[in-house]
Design an enzyme around this catalytic site. Structure first.
Site, short mmCIF file in Angstrom:
data_model
loop_
_atom_site.label_atom_id
_atom_site.label_comp_id
_atom_site.label_asym_id
_atom_site.label_seq_id
_atom_site.Cartn_x
_atom_site.Cartn_y
_atom_site.Cartn_z
N GLY A 7 45.82 32.30 37.32
CA GLY A 7 45.68 30.92 37.84
C GLY A 7 45.55 29.81 36.79
CB SER A 9 43.09 24.56 36.03
OG SER A 9 42.67 24.41 34.93
CB VAL A 12 41.32 24.76 26.82
CG1 VAL A 12 39.77 24.30 27.23
CG2 VAL A 12 41.32 25.52 25.50
CB CYS A 94 36.85 25.08 46.05
SG CYS A 94 38.44 24.69 45.72
CB CYS A 193 39.16 18.36 41.08
SG CYS A 193 38.64 18.98 42.71
#
Length: 355
Positions: A7, A9, A12, A94, A193
């Site tokens: 996954g 995003s 880093v 989430c 987010c």
């Protein structure tokens, strides 16, 4: 060659997770979930950085449009919670319903593998004694994210790898530089987010919840001031209450039915016990009798001794009562209580009510 779906995003941590697995000989496939529009770690900027990383590493990159899933499971969850006067924890929700579950399902059905990886700071180990996968704190306790992962079930844990669990954040940055990743110096995300995309939780919520001015009262019902919406407050809050007083005041309760914010002194916000619902026992089977552990009632709170009293032995979805060794400040319904045996995350659930 073992295939793993990572996954990405665009940050880093996930970049190093992908690059390090490729260095170890894995067949790595990048997967980015398109969660929402706008600026933010998991939004449009992240998509661009994730795509660039996959090009640099010469690995495939898949993008899954998860905006409806995110809206239904996270935005609606947040809005409904704040309308009810609770403070939901979106990250754990989430992780299970939007990220890990759908990612593993996509990996199995679309990419022919049963292994996913992320850049989370946590560890997974199989216990022969317990005959189940256990979730452990990360080596870097300052970055440990196991608190947000308490709701992952055995199926998800069995198919997940956390490459950064044994590394510190400093080591991750160093690895990113050594691997010449373009995200090596990318600033770390500091907020949810949603907050990064909208500036503040209040700004975000005001788009969905109509403001209704109401009263700020003390515990005797005396009116001390007025507010513009109960959803602007959370239990334990001190700043931004908007009431002048000779001593510090804290939000000690919310009454959305009467549209009231109740304030009091710090002592009033200390609680000795609370009820927890939607319990997920992660690393051990659901106990039949009370057990002792250490609990965190907020992500950054110091672990404290607790007695966990099972009220419903069935898991998931059971309930427990937590009795704290030391009174806890600002316990907010909707947040997660997560309990540990040293580094092993035993289980967790959603704070329901307190006394």
């Amino acid at each position: 060659m073992k295939k793993v779906v990572v996954g990405l995003s665009g940050g880093v941590d996930s970049s190093v997770a992908a690059a390090s697995l490729k260095e170890k000989g894995y067949e790595v496939i990048g997967l980015t979930l398109w969660l929402m529009q706008g600026k933010g770690q998991c939004c449009s900027d992240g998509l661009v950085d994730a795509a660039q990383l996959c090009e640099d590493l010469d690995i495939p990159h898949h993008v899954v449009d998860s905006r409806d899933l995110f809206s239904n499971n996270i935005i609606d969850y947040l809005v409904e919670g704040y309308q009810q006067g609770i403070t939901p924890l979106p990250c754990s929700q989430c992780n299970k319903t939007v990220k890990f579950g759908p990612m593993l399902n996509y990996a199995r059905h679309e990419l022919d593998t049963d292994t996913i990886a992320t850049g989370h700071y946590a560890r997974i180990a199989y216990s022969e004694k317990e005959k189940r996968y256990q979730l452990l704190r990360a080596v870097d306790r300052n970055k440990d994210q196991s608190y947000f992962l308490y709701d992952l079930d055995q199926d998800l844990l069995s198919g997940t790898v956390f490459p950064l669990g044994d590394h510190t954040k400093t080591e991750t940055r160093r690895m990113a530089t050594q691997l010449d990743l373009h995200t090596a110096e990318k600033p770390e995300s500091q907020d949810l987010c949603l907050i990064e995309a909208h500036g503040s939780m209040q700004t975000f919520l005001d788009q969905y919840i109509e403001t209704h001015p109401g009263e700020i009262v003390d515990q005797e019902g005396n009116i001390l001031g007025h507010h513009q919406g109960v959803h602007h407050f959370t239990i334990g809050q001190r700043r931004g209450i908007g009431v002048a007083a000779p001593h510090p005041l804290y939000v000690v309760d919310l009454d959305p039915g009467k549209n009231r914010v109740i304030v009091g002194d710090r002592e009033t916000a200390l609680k000795t016990e609370c009820m927890v619902k939607r319990v997920n026992w992660v690393s051990i089977a659901p106990p039949q009798n009370p057990i002792h552990a250490e609990v965190q009632v907020r992500y950054r709170s110091k672990p404290t001794g607790v007695t966990i009293i099972p009220l419903d032995a069935e898991a998931p979805g059971g309930r427990v009562k937590l009795v704290f060794e030391d009174p806890q400040f600002g316990i907010a319904p909707g947040q997660a209580a997560v309990w540990y045996d040293q580094e092993i995350l035993l289980g967790g659930g959603i704070i329901e009510a307190f006394s």
